[in-house]
Design a protein around this motif. Structure first.
Motif, short mmCIF file in Angstrom:
data_model
loop_
_atom_site.label_atom_id
_atom_site.label_comp_id
_atom_site.label_asym_id
_atom_site.label_seq_id
_atom_site.Cartn_x
_atom_site.Cartn_y
_atom_site.Cartn_z
N GLY A 189 27.25 -14.47 42.97
CA GLY A 189 27.00 -16.10 42.70
C GLY A 189 26.48 -16.55 43.94
O GLY A 189 26.20 -18.25 44.29
N GLY A 190 26.10 -16.05 44.92
CA GLY A 190 25.41 -17.32 46.45
C GLY A 190 23.65 -17.70 46.17
O GLY A 190 23.01 -17.65 45.49
N HIS A 191 23.81 -18.31 47.02
CA HIS A 191 22.42 -19.30 46.24
C HIS A 191 21.31 -18.34 46.48
O HIS A 191 20.43 -18.27 46.22
CB HIS A 191 21.95 -20.55 47.50
CG HIS A 191 22.48 -21.58 46.59
ND1 HIS A 191 22.15 -22.62 46.34
CD2 HIS A 191 23.67 -22.21 47.11
CE1 HIS A 191 23.11 -23.24 45.81
NE2 HIS A 191 24.32 -23.44 46.38
N GLU A 192 21.69 -17.06 47.76
CA GLU A 192 19.94 -16.48 48.37
C GLU A 192 21.05 -15.13 48.10
O GLU A 192 21.07 -14.53 49.43
CB GLU A 192 19.83 -16.46 49.90
CG GLU A 192 19.46 -18.12 49.82
CD GLU A 192 19.09 -18.28 51.63
OE1 GLU A 192 18.71 -17.25 51.78
OE2 GLU A 192 18.61 -20.18 51.63
N SER A 193 21.36 -15.00 46.40
CA SER A 193 21.90 -13.84 46.46
C SER A 193 20.91 -12.34 47.09
O SER A 193 20.33 -12.54 46.24
CB SER A 193 22.64 -13.30 45.44
OG SER A 193 23.59 -14.74 45.59
N GLU A 194 21.60 -10.84 47.86
CA GLU A 194 20.83 -10.44 47.70
C GLU A 194 20.10 -9.40 46.22
O GLU A 194 18.77 -9.53 46.56
CB GLU A 194 20.88 -9.31 48.87
CG GLU A 194 19.85 -7.82 48.54
CD GLU A 194 20.43 -6.52 49.58
OE1 GLU A 194 20.19 -6.12 49.74
OE2 GLU A 194 21.93 -7.19 49.66
N HIS A 195 20.44 -9.84 45.36
CA HIS A 195 20.67 -9.12 43.93
C HIS A 195 21.19 -9.90 42.63
O HIS A 195 22.13 -10.62 43.34
CB HIS A 195 20.63 -7.32 43.71
CG HIS A 195 20.89 -6.70 45.08
ND1 HIS A 195 18.96 -6.46 45.27
CD2 HIS A 195 21.14 -5.84 46.07
CE1 HIS A 195 19.02 -5.12 45.84
NE2 HIS A 195 20.11 -5.15 46.78
N GLN A 196 20.05 -10.03 42.23
CA GLN A 196 20.85 -11.34 40.63
C GLN A 196 21.67 -9.71 40.13
O GLN A 196 20.84 -8.92 39.03
CB GLN A 196 19.33 -11.69 40.63
CG GLN A 196 19.58 -13.03 41.12
CD GLN A 196 21.04 -13.99 41.52
OE1 GLN A 196 20.84 -13.93 40.81
NE2 GLN A 196 20.70 -14.42 42.30
N ILE A 197 22.24 -10.29 39.76
CA ILE A 197 23.46 -9.21 38.63
C ILE A 197 24.43 -9.71 37.89
O ILE A 197 24.84 -10.72 38.43
CB ILE A 197 24.35 -8.25 39.53
CG1 ILE A 197 22.93 -7.24 40.67
CG2 ILE A 197 24.83 -7.50 38.58
CD1 ILE A 197 23.87 -6.04 41.38
N VAL A 198 24.03 -9.34 36.41
CA VAL A 198 24.78 -10.38 35.51
C VAL A 198 26.01 -8.94 34.98
O VAL A 198 25.07 -7.91 34.08
CB VAL A 198 24.83 -11.12 34.48
CG1 VAL A 198 25.45 -11.71 33.32
CG2 VAL A 198 23.23 -12.11 35.63
N LEU A 199 27.22 -8.93 35.18
CA LEU A 199 28.18 -7.81 34.46
C LEU A 199 28.81 -8.25 33.34
O LEU A 199 29.99 -9.66 33.87
CB LEU A 199 28.48 -6.56 35.35
CG LEU A 199 27.60 -5.81 36.32
CD1 LEU A 199 28.70 -5.06 36.68
CD2 LEU A 199 26.57 -4.54 35.26
#
Length: 517
Positions: A267-277
């Motif tokens: 959930g960060g503005h600049e997350s390293e990876h976009q993951i939804v689980l």
């Protein structure tokens, strides 16, 4: 309400006490009546009104928000202004240029290219118009023919040409068919029984039992990939979480109660990876989400989790959702009679304007670095937060505890520490809306298929929802991504290292998979 006695007491004190008792009863009845009126108005609005939470008087905030970046003492080259305003032009939008085009040219026959004066006509321009045509789903059978080879000299045996590994062995379901079914259900909310009817119209006999069995087998194939995403998720410093109810018929519990589908999003503005689980759990208790997030946030500075108190600890810091606090005041506004809503000086309207200013600032901070956002929040957002807190404290005693506006104020005060924690880190978002956007497809789909039969089906649904929404979060077309996975993963065989799955992570396939439009 008590009935009046036939005779009144002669003593002044007794008479005064009786009047006060009746006045107290009248006040309680009026407060209760007001509560019922609020509930009725809120119910009417939820059933017949618009669901939008648009702030009142938003236009007056724009000029204030535009001036925020001017106060940051940095070179113009360090900041990039991304806000622009364009007047909306009437008319329909042009069709996307990415859609394949077939040009049909209309020309006059040679014999008609003569003017009435006798001279030949020449081309003086073109008029173009577009028309969208659709080709229904096309189905074909791929017939795999494996040629066999034998030796007439020794006649030891027969050798067959190999066939690529399939997602479901000994099944006629191709990777594209399985991807189509998954996207139809888990993104477009089309239940399997409706897909059964659609296939029947295409002269394909596919029962919902067969479709369900395929979904379970695909989930088994993709489980190692889901586990790999989980390993990467718990390494994220900032997570958002949300949950919604789920009805599982045969969950093994004697007492029937609600089950839950949990969702976790980097959930960060600049997350390293976009993951939804997604994860199915039989309860909403904090220990349920702790199972998936075991070993969460292994960093020296601790981790941030948006929304849930159950996981708050020295290593996991709770961040509140400003949208939840704002929504309480929006409900308080909708609970008012229609005439009262027009009063721009009402308490609910005043609070919503204060929230709108906070969100206007966040809109201006979009595109900045983490450090720039952190400094601007301290300079601009913090004073607005202090003003909101002071306003809530001043009006706390002026509102009834059970009234809609009273509940909104008390919720904001009680959650204040977690609500304002987003200003401590420029990478934290102001609300939990990103996670709520990803759980919304599940909520919409639940209205169509209503329940899961078993926990195995619920777990399979959680896995397939996860892959679809992770593809969406990384701006990949889910059908193309799933088709690629179901084609490539079987080729790895049964024994492979988890690192071999990294080549199939969505952020590593942006050049191979079509982007989501």
């Amino acid at each position: 309400m008590k009935s009046l006695p036939e005779t009144l007491p002669d003593e002044t004190n007794a008479l005064q006490k009786m009047v006060l008792d009746y006045q107290s009863t009248v006040d309680q009845l009026q407060e209760k009546l007001k509560w019922y009126e609020e509930q009725f108005c809120l119910f009417q609005h939820q059933r017949f009104g618009a669901s939008s939470e648009k702030c009142p008087d938003q236009m007056e905030l724009f000029n204030e928000a535009e001036s925020i970046l001017d106060s940051l003492k940095q070179d113009d080259s360090d900041l990039e202004e991304t806000i622009s305003y364009q007047r909306k032009k009437p008319g329909r939008k042009p069709l996307s240029k990415h859609i394949p085009r077939e040009v049909v040219r209309y020309e006059l026959p040679e014999a008609e290219r003569v003017c009435e004066c006798g001279h030949a006509l020449h081309e003086a321009g073109e008029d173009k118009s577009e028309q969208l045509e659709i080709i229904p789903a096309q189905i074909k059978v791929i017939e795999h023919v494996q040629v066999k080879y034998g030796c007439r000299a020794c006649e030891i045996g027969i050798i067959s040409a190999p066939k690529p590994a399939q997602p479901i062995p000994r099944s006629f379901a191709s990777a594209s068919l399985l991807a189509y079914i998954i996207v139809a259900k888990f993104m477009d909310s089309l239940p399997l029984y409706r897909q059964e009817t659609i296939f029947k119209r295409l002269s394909i006999d596919l029962s919902r039992a067969t479709l369900s069995n395929w979904m379970l087998k695909v989930a088994e194939l993709l489980m190692p990939f889901y586990d790999r995403l989980h390993e990467l998720l718990i390494l994220q410093k900032i997570l958002q979480a949300d949950e919604t109810t789920l009805n599982v018929i045969q969950d093994g519990r004697e007492t029937k109660s609600k089950s839950y589908m949990w969702l976790y999003h980097s959930g960060g503005h600049e997350s390293e990876h976009q993951i939804v689980l997604y994860e199915y759990q039989a309860t909403r208790a904090g220990c349920a989400c702790s199972k998936l997030l075991t070993g969460l946030f292994r960093s020296l500075t601790g981790g941030w989790l948006c929304r849930y108190h159950a996981l708050a600890s020295d290593d996991c810091i709770l961040v509140g959702c400003m949208a939840h606090a704002r929504r309480k005041f929006d409900e308080a506004l909708k609970a008012l009679p229609k005439e009262s809503r027009k009063n721009k000086m009402g308490m609910a309207q005043t609070a919503l304007r204060k929230f709108a200013r906070l969100y206007a600032l966040e809109k201006q901070f979009k595109g900045l670095t983490i450090e720039q956002r952190y400094l601007l929040r301290l300079e601009k957002s913090k004073p607005l937060l202090e003003d909101l807190k002071q306003w809530c404290d001043n009006n706390l005693t002026k509102t009834a505890k059970d009234s809609a506006i009273g509940k909104a104020i008390r919720y904001t005060i009680n959650q204040w520490d977690s609500l304002t924690r987003y200003i401590d880190d420029g990478n934290i978002q102001i609300d939990n809306n990103a996670a709520e956007r990803h759980i919304k497809p599940f909520v919409i789909g639940r209205k169509n298929w209503l329940f899961n039969q078993t926990p195995r089906g619920a777990n399979a649904s959680a896995l397939l929802y996860s892959l679809v929404q992770t593809a969406v979060a990384n701006n990949l077309e889910p059908f193309d991504y799933l088709k690629y996975l179901l084609t490539a993963l079987p080729k790895l065989g049964r024994h492979y290292k988890p690192e071999a799955l990294d080549q199939f992570l969505p952020w590593n396939l942006t050049e191979k998979i079509k982007p989501l439009k």
